[in-house]
Design a protein around this motif. Structure first.
Motif, PDB file in Angstrom:
ATOM      1  N   ASP A  36       0.842  -1.207   0.000  1.00  0.00           N
ATOM      2  CA  ASP A  36       0.000   0.000   0.000  1.00  0.00           C
ATOM      3  C   ASP A  36       0.877   1.256   0.000  1.00  0.00           C
ATOM      4  N   MET A  37       1.942   1.225   0.807  1.00  0.00           N
ATOM      5  CA  MET A  37       2.814   2.406   0.906  1.00  0.00           C
ATOM      6  C   MET A  37       3.491   2.672  -0.444  1.00  0.00           C
ATOM      7  N   LEU A  38       3.919   1.588  -1.108  1.00  0.00           N
ATOM      8  CA  LEU A  38       4.574   1.772  -2.407  1.00  0.00           C
ATOM      9  C   LEU A  38       3.579   2.246  -3.465  1.00  0.00           C
ATOM     10  N   ARG A  39       2.352   1.684  -3.425  1.00  0.00           N
ATOM     11  CA  ARG A  39       1.343   2.146  -4.403  1.00  0.00           C
ATOM     12  C   ARG A  39       1.006   3.618  -4.178  1.00  0.00           C
ATOM     13  N   ALA A  40       0.968   4.046  -2.911  1.00  0.00           N
ATOM     14  CA  ALA A  40       0.700   5.464  -2.623  1.00  0.00           C
ATOM     15  C   ALA A  40       1.835   6.320  -3.188  1.00  0.00           C
ATOM     16  N   ALA A  41       3.073   5.819  -3.077  1.00  0.00           N
ATOM     17  CA  ALA A  41       4.229   6.561  -3.606  1.00  0.00           C
ATOM     18  C   ALA A  41       4.130   6.666  -5.133  1.00  0.00           C
ATOM     19  N   SER A  44       1.538   9.250  -5.998  1.00  0.00           N
ATOM     20  CA  SER A  44       1.938  10.633  -5.714  1.00  0.00           C
ATOM     21  C   SER A  44       3.018  11.113  -6.679  1.00  0.00           C
ATOM     22  N   GLY A  45       3.626  10.170  -7.432  1.00  0.00           N
ATOM     23  CA  GLY A  45       4.669  10.568  -8.380  1.00  0.00           C
ATOM     24  C   GLY A  45       5.971  10.972  -7.699  1.00  0.00           C
ATOM     25  N   SER A  46       6.193  10.489  -6.466  1.00  0.00           N
ATOM     26  CA  SER A  46       7.436  10.833  -5.750  1.00  0.00           C
ATOM     27  C   SER A  46       8.619  10.102  -6.397  1.00  0.00           C
ATOM     28  N   ASP A  47       9.836  10.459  -5.985  1.00  0.00           N
ATOM     29  CA  ASP A  47      11.040   9.792  -6.495  1.00  0.00           C
ATOM     30  C   ASP A  47      10.948   8.286  -6.259  1.00  0.00           C
ATOM     31  N   LEU A  48      10.538   7.944  -5.027  1.00  0.00           N
ATOM     32  CA  LEU A  48      10.396   6.526  -4.687  1.00  0.00           C
ATOM     33  C   LEU A  48       9.398   5.862  -5.632  1.00  0.00           C
ATOM     34  N   GLY A  49       8.257   6.511  -5.822  1.00  0.00           N
ATOM     35  CA  GLY A  49       7.219   5.955  -6.695  1.00  0.00           C
ATOM     36  C   GLY A  49       7.727   5.728  -8.111  1.00  0.00           C
ATOM     37  N   ASN A  50       8.465   6.686  -8.623  1.00  0.00           N
ATOM     38  CA  ASN A  50       8.972   6.548  -9.996  1.00  0.00           C
ATOM     39  C   ASN A  50      10.002   5.428 -10.117  1.00  0.00           C
ATOM     40  N   ARG A  53       7.711   1.905  -9.823  1.00  0.00           N
ATOM     41  CA  ARG A  53       6.501   1.660 -10.622  1.00  0.00           C
ATOM     42  C   ARG A  53       6.606   0.439 -11.545  1.00  0.00           C
ATOM     43  N   SER A  54       7.626   0.422 -12.397  1.00  0.00           N
ATOM     44  CA  SER A  54       7.666  -0.660 -13.387  1.00  0.00           C
ATOM     45  C   SER A  54       8.014  -1.994 -12.733  1.00  0.00           C
ATOM     46  N   ILE A  55       8.828  -1.948 -11.684  1.00  0.00           N
ATOM     47  CA  ILE A  55       9.173  -3.190 -10.959  1.00  0.00           C
ATOM     48  C   ILE A  55       7.888  -3.805 -10.420  1.00  0.00           C
ATOM     49  N   MET A  56       7.047  -2.981  -9.822  1.00  0.00           N
ATOM     50  CA  MET A  56       5.798  -3.475  -9.226  1.00  0.00           C
ATOM     51  C   MET A  56       4.838  -3.982 -10.299  1.00  0.00           C
ATOM     52  N   ASP A  57       4.721  -3.229 -11.381  1.00  0.00           N
ATOM     53  CA  ASP A  57       3.771  -3.626 -12.435  1.00  0.00           C
ATOM     54  C   ASP A  57       4.107  -5.000 -12.992  1.00  0.00           C
ATOM     55  N   GLU A  58       5.404  -5.330 -13.020  1.00  0.00           N
ATOM     56  CA  GLU A  58       5.801  -6.637 -13.556  1.00  0.00           C
ATOM     57  C   GLU A  58       5.723  -7.744 -12.508  1.00  0.00           C
ATOM     58  N   GLY A  59       5.428  -7.371 -11.273  1.00  0.00           N
ATOM     59  CA  GLY A  59       5.279  -8.381 -10.225  1.00  0.00           C
ATOM     60  C   GLY A  59       6.590  -8.765  -9.566  1.00  0.00           C
ATOM     61  N   HIS A  60       7.655  -7.980  -9.820  1.00  0.00           N
ATOM     62  CA  HIS A  60       8.936  -8.282  -9.167  1.00  0.00           C
ATOM     63  C   HIS A  60       9.003  -7.589  -7.811  1.00  0.00           C
ATOM     64  N   LEU A  61       9.944  -8.045  -6.978  1.00  0.00           N
ATOM     65  CA  LEU A  61      10.157  -7.397  -5.692  1.00  0.00           C
ATOM     66  C   LEU A  61      11.034  -6.169  -5.879  1.00  0.00           C
ATOM     67  N   SER A 132      -9.190   2.998  -7.478  1.00  0.00           N
ATOM     68  CA  SER A 132      -7.914   3.643  -7.786  1.00  0.00           C
ATOM     69  C   SER A 132      -7.750   4.917  -6.975  1.00  0.00           C
ATOM     70  N   ASN A 133      -8.789   5.308  -6.257  1.00  0.00           N
ATOM     71  CA  ASN A 133      -8.733   6.519  -5.450  1.00  0.00           C
ATOM     72  C   ASN A 133      -8.393   6.212  -3.985  1.00  0.00           C
ATOM     73  N   CYS A 134      -9.173   5.314  -3.339  1.00  0.00           N
ATOM     74  CA  CYS A 134      -8.979   5.086  -1.899  1.00  0.00           C
ATOM     75  C   CYS A 134      -8.401   3.709  -1.581  1.00  0.00           C
ATOM     76  N   GLY A 135      -8.303   2.820  -2.581  1.00  0.00           N
ATOM     77  CA  GLY A 135      -7.674   1.521  -2.341  1.00  0.00           C
ATOM     78  C   GLY A 135      -8.600   0.444  -1.817  1.00  0.00           C
ATOM     79  N   TRP A 136      -9.882   0.750  -1.627  1.00  0.00           N
ATOM     80  CA  TRP A 136     -10.819  -0.308  -1.179  1.00  0.00           C
ATOM     81  C   TRP A 136     -10.803  -1.450  -2.184  1.00  0.00           C
ATOM     82  N   VAL A 137     -10.971  -2.664  -1.663  1.00  0.00           N
ATOM     83  CA  VAL A 137     -10.853  -3.852  -2.513  1.00  0.00           C
ATOM     84  C   VAL A 137     -12.225  -4.466  -2.760  1.00  0.00           C
ATOM     85  N   PHE A 138     -12.462  -4.874  -3.999  1.00  0.00           N
ATOM     86  CA  PHE A 138     -13.727  -5.503  -4.385  1.00  0.00           C
ATOM     87  C   PHE A 138     -13.429  -6.792  -5.138  1.00  0.00           C
TER      88      PHE A 138
END
Ligand code: AMP
Length: 216
Positions: A36-41, A44-50, A53-61, A132-138
């Motif tokens: 959750d913390m990484l998705r929030a980053a 937000s487009g922070s340095d950490l988030g950038n 992003r692609s590592i997470m999208d591919e499912g890597h650690l 995609s706004n608050c992270g609630w899961v369905f």
């Protein structure tokens, strides 16, 4: 003294997020969910988030040092002084070793494996939808699932890492990197295994029984 540090381990889709958030509420400690913390980053487009992003999208650690810094900073905040529910960390041996240092001198109160069969989690992950706004899961099982969030009205989407390829990659990372940590916690005498199959309430009651037993 509070509940101490609870580490919850389980395959992606085992229900960790939901159950950890309920545990955190019950024991009045923060829910520290690294995903959750990484998705929030990323949002937000922070340095950490950038960087992640692609590592997470591919499912890597993401790299151990990077996520360890995030966790260490979060656990140093005053609201975590009496404990926290750690969801999604540690996931590798290097992270488990780093956590020993972060958690000292009190250590980890309990490590709980939320145990769910692989075919069940694959089904759940494939049907998972999130706001995609608050992270609630369905769930989109049965299809098509909601298109609008019942919490905030935001758009409900599929996570970029819930595609079949990324699911396979993440479950592989779990088997190779994370599952071996369980032996370490078993040897330390702090591992409990909770069957994650059942209703949300049934599983939660089993988790509470484990945590209460630590302090009785
Ligand atoms: P999760 O929501 O826990 O499934 O995490 C989503 C993604 O965030 C993972 O697939 C990783 O890319 C990244 N991530 C979360 N926690 C960690 C961690 N402890 N170590 C490395 N990567 C992580």
């Amino acid at each position: 003294m509070g509940v101490g540090l609870l580490v919850v381990i389980g395959k992606q889709g085992a229900g960790k997020g939901t159950q950890c958030s309920r545990l955190a509420e019950r024991y009045h400690v923060p829910h520290v969910a690294t995903g959750d913390m990484l998705r929030a980053a990323v949002r937000s487009g922070s340095d950490l988030g950038n960087r992640v992003r692609s590592i997470m999208d591919e499912g890597h650690l993401v790299p151990d040092d990077l996520i360890t810094d995030v966790v260490a900073a979060r656990l140093a905040e005053p609201d975590a002084a009496h404990g926290a529910v750690l969801d999604g960390y540690p996931r590798t041996q290097a992270q488990a070793i780093a956590l020993e240092g972060i958690a000292a001198p009190r250590g980890i109160a309990r490590c709980i494996l939320l145990d769910v069969a692989t075919d069940v989690v694959v089904r759940r992950l494939s049907a998972r939808r999130v706001c995609s706004n608050c992270g609630w899961v369905f769930s989109a099982d049965p299809p098509p699932g909601p298109s609008e969030c019942t919490n905030c009205g935001g758009p409900v989407v599929q996570r970029a890492d819930d595609t079949p390829e990324a699911i396979e990659e993440r479950l592989l990372a779990y088997e190779q990197e994370t599952a071996p940590l369980l032996e370490h916690y078993r040897e330390a005498g702090i591992l409990s295994i909770v069957d994650g199959d059942g209703t949300l309430d049934e599983v939660f009651e089993k988790l509470v029984a484990v945590v209460d037993a630590v302090h009785s």
